[in-house]
Design an enzyme around this catalytic site. Structure first.
Site, mmCIF file in Angstrom:
data_model
loop_
_atom_site.group_PDB
_atom_site.id
_atom_site.type_symbol
_atom_site.label_atom_id
_atom_site.label_comp_id
_atom_site.label_asym_id
_atom_site.label_seq_id
_atom_site.Cartn_x
_atom_site.Cartn_y
_atom_site.Cartn_z
ATOM 1 N N CYS A 17 0.853 -1.178 0.000
ATOM 2 C CA CYS A 17 0.000 0.000 0.000
ATOM 3 C C CYS A 17 0.895 1.236 0.000
ATOM 4 O O CYS A 17 1.944 1.266 0.621
ATOM 5 C CB CYS A 17 -0.940 0.114 1.192
ATOM 6 S SG CYS A 17 -2.090 -1.240 1.342
ATOM 7 N N ARG A 58 3.706 -0.363 -4.980
ATOM 8 C CA ARG A 58 3.495 -0.898 -3.636
ATOM 9 C C ARG A 58 2.172 -1.666 -3.518
ATOM 10 O O ARG A 58 1.908 -2.315 -2.513
ATOM 11 C CB ARG A 58 3.497 0.231 -2.606
ATOM 12 C CG ARG A 58 4.787 1.012 -2.557
ATOM 13 C CD ARG A 58 4.704 2.121 -1.549
ATOM 14 N NE ARG A 58 4.570 1.606 -0.211
ATOM 15 C CZ ARG A 58 5.574 1.245 0.564
ATOM 16 N NH1 ARG A 58 6.809 1.353 0.130
ATOM 17 N NH2 ARG A 58 5.367 0.787 1.772
ATOM 18 N N TRP A 71 -2.912 -2.731 -1.594
ATOM 19 C CA TRP A 71 -2.590 -4.146 -1.788
ATOM 20 C C TRP A 71 -3.373 -4.865 -0.708
ATOM 21 O O TRP A 71 -3.037 -4.769 0.475
ATOM 22 C CB TRP A 71 -1.082 -4.361 -1.633
ATOM 23 C CG TRP A 71 -0.622 -5.742 -1.959
ATOM 24 C CD1 TRP A 71 -0.239 -6.220 -3.178
ATOM 25 C CD2 TRP A 71 -0.447 -6.836 -1.045
ATOM 26 N NE1 TRP A 71 0.139 -7.539 -3.089
ATOM 27 C CE2 TRP A 71 0.014 -7.939 -1.790
ATOM 28 C CE3 TRP A 71 -0.654 -6.992 0.315
ATOM 29 C CZ2 TRP A 71 0.289 -9.175 -1.218
ATOM 30 C CZ3 TRP A 71 -0.392 -8.228 0.894
ATOM 31 C CH2 TRP A 71 0.077 -9.300 0.128
ATOM 32 N N ASN A 110 -1.361 2.135 5.774
ATOM 33 C CA ASN A 110 -0.528 1.060 5.237
ATOM 34 C C ASN A 110 -0.107 0.209 6.416
ATOM 35 O O ASN A 110 0.434 0.744 7.382
ATOM 36 C CB ASN A 110 0.691 1.699 4.543
ATOM 37 C CG ASN A 110 1.757 0.690 4.176
ATOM 38 O OD1 ASN A 110 1.475 -0.486 4.027
ATOM 39 N ND2 ASN A 110 2.981 1.147 4.040
ATOM 40 N N GLY A 111 -0.381 -1.095 6.373
ATOM 41 C CA GLY A 111 -0.018 -1.971 7.486
ATOM 42 C C GLY A 111 -1.189 -2.849 7.856
ATOM 43 O O GLY A 111 -2.150 -2.984 7.090
ATOM 44 N N GLU A 160 16.760 -17.396 -9.213
ATOM 45 C CA GLU A 160 16.347 -16.028 -9.534
ATOM 46 C C GLU A 160 15.773 -15.950 -10.954
ATOM 47 O O GLU A 160 14.788 -15.254 -11.203
ATOM 48 C CB GLU A 160 17.539 -15.075 -9.351
ATOM 49 C CG GLU A 160 17.289 -13.625 -9.723
ATOM 50 C CD GLU A 160 16.166 -12.950 -8.943
ATOM 51 O OE1 GLU A 160 15.711 -13.498 -7.932
ATOM 52 O OE2 GLU A 160 15.724 -11.870 -9.388
ATOM 53 N N LYS A 178 12.037 -14.675 -11.813
ATOM 54 C CA LYS A 178 11.716 -13.595 -12.771
ATOM 55 C C LYS A 178 10.699 -14.089 -13.768
ATOM 56 O O LYS A 178 9.724 -13.412 -14.066
ATOM 57 C CB LYS A 178 12.967 -13.164 -13.557
ATOM 58 C CG LYS A 178 13.971 -12.220 -12.946
ATOM 59 C CD LYS A 178 13.471 -10.952 -12.410
ATOM 60 C CE LYS A 178 12.855 -11.143 -11.078
ATOM 61 N NZ LYS A 178 13.386 -10.504 -9.921
ATOM 62 N N GLU A 236 7.169 -14.626 -12.118
ATOM 63 C CA GLU A 236 6.429 -13.466 -11.611
ATOM 64 C C GLU A 236 5.965 -12.522 -12.717
ATOM 65 O O GLU A 236 4.918 -11.914 -12.580
ATOM 66 C CB GLU A 236 7.171 -12.736 -10.483
ATOM 67 C CG GLU A 236 8.453 -12.061 -10.815
ATOM 68 C CD GLU A 236 9.157 -11.475 -9.583
ATOM 69 O OE1 GLU A 236 8.509 -11.186 -8.571
ATOM 70 O OE2 GLU A 236 10.385 -11.280 -9.661
ATOM 71 N N HIS A 260 15.982 -36.340 -8.428
ATOM 72 C CA HIS A 260 15.294 -36.721 -7.196
ATOM 73 C C HIS A 260 13.844 -36.248 -7.198
ATOM 74 O O HIS A 260 13.322 -35.828 -6.166
ATOM 75 C CB HIS A 260 16.063 -36.180 -5.987
ATOM 76 C CG HIS A 260 17.462 -36.713 -5.915
ATOM 77 N ND1 HIS A 260 17.743 -38.028 -5.633
ATOM 78 C CD2 HIS A 260 18.656 -36.116 -6.157
ATOM 79 C CE1 HIS A 260 19.058 -38.221 -5.677
ATOM 80 N NE2 HIS A 260 19.631 -37.068 -6.008
ATOM 81 N N LYS A 317 6.015 -4.503 -4.587
ATOM 82 C CA LYS A 317 7.463 -4.401 -4.513
ATOM 83 C C LYS A 317 7.960 -4.438 -3.077
ATOM 84 O O LYS A 317 9.004 -4.974 -2.771
ATOM 85 C CB LYS A 317 7.929 -3.108 -5.185
ATOM 86 C CG LYS A 317 9.430 -3.066 -5.280
ATOM 87 C CD LYS A 317 9.887 -2.202 -6.397
ATOM 88 C CE LYS A 317 11.371 -2.374 -6.647
ATOM 89 N NZ LYS A 317 11.674 -3.650 -7.296
HETATM 90 C C1 G6P Z 1 9.012 -8.411 -2.887
HETATM 91 C C2 G6P Z 1 9.503 -7.923 -4.223
HETATM 92 C C3 G6P Z 1 10.785 -8.638 -4.593
HETATM 93 C C4 G6P Z 1 11.819 -8.482 -3.497
HETATM 94 C C5 G6P Z 1 11.284 -8.925 -2.137
HETATM 95 C C6 G6P Z 1 12.224 -8.539 -1.010
HETATM 96 O O1 G6P Z 1 8.613 -9.742 -2.996
HETATM 97 O O2 G6P Z 1 8.525 -8.116 -5.212
HETATM 98 O O3 G6P Z 1 11.297 -8.113 -5.804
HETATM 99 O O4 G6P Z 1 12.953 -9.234 -3.799
HETATM 100 O O5 G6P Z 1 10.031 -8.281 -1.884
HETATM 101 O O6 G6P Z 1 12.319 -7.143 -0.984
HETATM 102 P P1 G6P Z 1 13.525 -6.328 -0.378
HETATM 103 O O7 G6P Z 1 13.134 -4.893 -0.545
HETATM 104 O O8 G6P Z 1 13.613 -6.734 1.070
HETATM 105 O O9 G6P Z 1 14.751 -6.680 -1.116
#
Ligand code: G6P
Length: 604
Positions: free
Chosen positions: A2, A27, A76, A102-103, A477, A481, A484, A500, A599
């Site tokens: 948020c 956010r 969110w 937010n929270g 990673e 990517k 997502e 396995h 994010k």
């Molecule tokens: C969310 C974002 C990711 C990020 C993760 C950790 O899931 O979408 O891209 O890696 O949070 O965020 P940070 O700000 O702690 O690296």
């Protein structure tokens, strides 16, 4: 999650509230809303407008604006589905108070029951709605002091919050407070701003105060007054933030993500050159550590996993990597580790809570973050900055490679300070890193083959990414990517583990992305590629330039400019970001705002 904004000043408030909110859309983006106090006809009435969907949908509903004060929110969802009723701002029954939040308010059910007994009625399913109702009760009892009413209410809230409050009888002030959710205050000439982060306000100011947990503020056009919620004034220094507005705009690119992918030669360079000043801030006692523990979430966790191999190689110390959400619930060991917290945003609540706990146990704590003034910087003994510039796309790209850069720099420097590696080794690592940046440039200058591969890849519904050693986390990673942003189900695996279980899933419709570096894992990787091909799965090998052997195992190869294999996760990750990006673009996905994601994850 948020995003929240507050504005009071001489501009049209609606314009500022929408413009700033759009920069916080990363956010959360399932619904949005704003509240303003009209200054023209109908003076003194709170006008609230909300909409499900992106902020652009809210913007379309705005007819005219005539206000100098207001609050806005992009959501969110945590409590209640994303619809208009559950969107913020929320109001009290008499429509005097509007609140954005937010929270999560953990004790909202008990508060709601208490308010219901007094006759309050609630419209939404949110935890937030209790806040304006509580404020209106308190305000009535204290004779109309908004600041004190908010203070008394937030004292009763359990959980996390950043809130901004607008009251119809106070057209000159906003009151805001924070506990575990971020909030920055900004100032211009005769205007005051509040937002979840600085990128929202770069168009208007670069002077900020980062509020801390347990603080409450009154923001007016002519000044800002901050106190502790428990009582007593607080004096904050203004911080100047050097990020430019251009950094936070798309600059001709179709999405923020592709812009940020292309920024990597610069962001990596900034991380490397910025390190020189950080090096000097590292206290000698870090080099006495006997064990290292890295804690992070999401992409940052993957950077930590690469870091594990590097710390072990360059310092000789056992290194453990934990997901923050898990670390917090594991039993404390008797070890005395050096704790490293990696978080791009500096606001991920699980990581922050893990850091807080580690510090309370007396452990040495270091944060690696991208955001100056973010919460994590106050939770650890030392902060090392990534200096990637703002990253807006929800899927991390340039901040991941900067985190990798930090892992190489920090681990080798610590090893040098411990006497485990020599000055010459350190210099050679730095030279390799410079060469690695050139390799990234090489990939970005030749994206044609990756685009073609992406077109083919975009027809898949399930894929596996395989790697070994430092490229095992790169595989995780790469898969993250891909899933997502393209919504293709993708799993990252250590190549040796495939037999396995996952091998049972391979068919001719399950592409394998195999990460190849010319190191001690090379022969084994070739073997694993052979195992997949034998099951009919198409294999895309990501291999260094000049690797001709690989062509005997698969005819789908994407090459990257050769680097020392230890450094290959950086160019390989850039290549995989592009593969995910072009695949998602081909599938028409909303790349900068993948469904259900945000994010900055400020809930636990
Ligand atoms: C969310 C974002 C990711 C990020 C993760 C950790 O899931 O979408 O891209 O890696 O949070 O965020 P940070 O700000 O702690 O690296």
């Amino acid at each position: 999650m948020c995003g929240i904004v507050g504005y009071v000043g001489h501009r049209e408030a609606t314009d500022v509230l929408i413009e700033a909110l759009k920069r916080l859309e990363y956010r959360g983006y399932d619904s949005s809303g704003l509240a303003t106090l009209s200054t023209g006809r109908g003076k003194g009435r709170l006008r609230v407008l909300k909409s499900p969907g992106y902020i652009s949908a809210l913007e379309k509903r705005i007819k005219t604006g005539s206000s100098r004060i207001g609050i806005s929110h992009t959501r969110w969802a945590t409590h209640g589905v994303p619809n208009e009723v559950n969107a913020h701002p929320h109001m009290d029954g008499e429509q005097n108070v509007a609140v954005v939040h937010n929270g999560i308010i953990d004790n909202h059910l008990a508060l709601k029951r208490e308010l219901a007994r007094k006759g309050h009625e609630f419209l939404s399913q949110t935890d937030t709605e209790v806040i304006p109702h509580l404020i209106s009760e308190e305000y009535r009892h204290n004779g109309g002091n908004l600041f004190e009413a908010v203070r008394e209410v937030v004292k009763r809230l359990k959980g996390s919050y950043a809130i901004v409050v607008l009251h119809r009888d106070h057209p000159d002030i906003l009151v805001c407070a924070r506990e575990k959710s971020p909030l920055v205050l900004g100032t211009g000439v005769n205007e005051g701003f509040i937002a979840s982060d600085v990128t929202a306000l770069l168009r208007y100011t670069n002077r900020f105060i980062f509020m801390e947990d347990g603080e409450i503020a009154k923001v007016a056009a002519d000044g800002i007054h901050i106190e502790k919620i428990s009582g007593g004034t607080v004096a904050h220094e203004w911080t100047r933030v050097d990020w430019s507005l251009e950094d936070a705009e798309k600059g001709g690119f179709k999405h923020f993500m592709i812009k940020e992918i292309f920024e990597q030669p610069r962001s990596l360079h900034q991380s490397q050159t910025g390190w020189r000043s950080d090096e000097n801030s590292i206290p000698a006692d870090l080099a006495t550590a006997r064990i290292i523990r890295i804690v992070a979430c999401g992409t940052s966790y993957h950077a930590g996993m690469v870091g594990r191999y590097l710390f072990e190689k360059f310092t000789g110390l056992p290194t453990i990597v934990s997901m923050a959400s898990e670390y917090r619930f594991a039993d404390a060991t008797s070890d005395d580790p050096l704790m490293i917290f990696i978080t791009q945003s500096g606001e991920t609540l699980d990581t922050i809570m893990a850091a807080r706990e580690a510090r309370s146990r007396g452990l040495k704590t270091v944060a690696i973050t991208n955001v100056v003034g973010s919460t994590i910087t106050r939770e650890t003994d030392l902060t090392l900055y990534m200096r990637s510039g703002p990253e807006i796309g929800v899927a991390a790209s340039k901040t991941f490679t900067s985190q990798l850069m930090m892992m190489y720099l920090f681990s080798s420097y610590l090893g040098y300070r411990m006497g485990y590696i020599k000055r010459d080794d350190l210099n050679s690592i730095k030279e390799h890193l410079r060469h690695t940046i050139r390799s990234v440039e090489g990939i970005l200058n030749n994206t044609g083959p990756i685009r073609e591969m992406a077109e083919w890849f975009s027809g898949s519904s399930s894929a596996f990414f395989l790697g070994r050693y430092v490229n095992y986390p790169a595989a995780l990673e790469g898969a993250l990517k891909m899933k997502e942003i393209s919504y293709i189900h993708s799993e990252g695996y250590p190549a040796g583990e495939l037999k396995h279980g996952p091998l049972a899933l391979l068919t001719e419709k399950t592409p394998i992305v195999a990460l190849v570096a010319g190191d001690h894992t090379y022969e084994k990787m070739l073997g694993n590629i052979g195992e997949c091909s034998a099951r009919g799965s198409p294999v895309v090998a990501i291999a260094p330039d000049g690797d001709v052997e690989i062509g005997r195992y698969t005819d789908r190869v994407l090459h990257y400019p050769r680097v020392d294999p230890l450094f290959s996760p950086i160019p390989i990750s850039v290549l995989l970001q592009l593969l995910a990006y072009y695949t998602a673009d081909h599938r028409g996905c909303p790349i900068d705002k993948p469904r259900n994601l945000a994010k900055s994850v400020t809930v636990e």
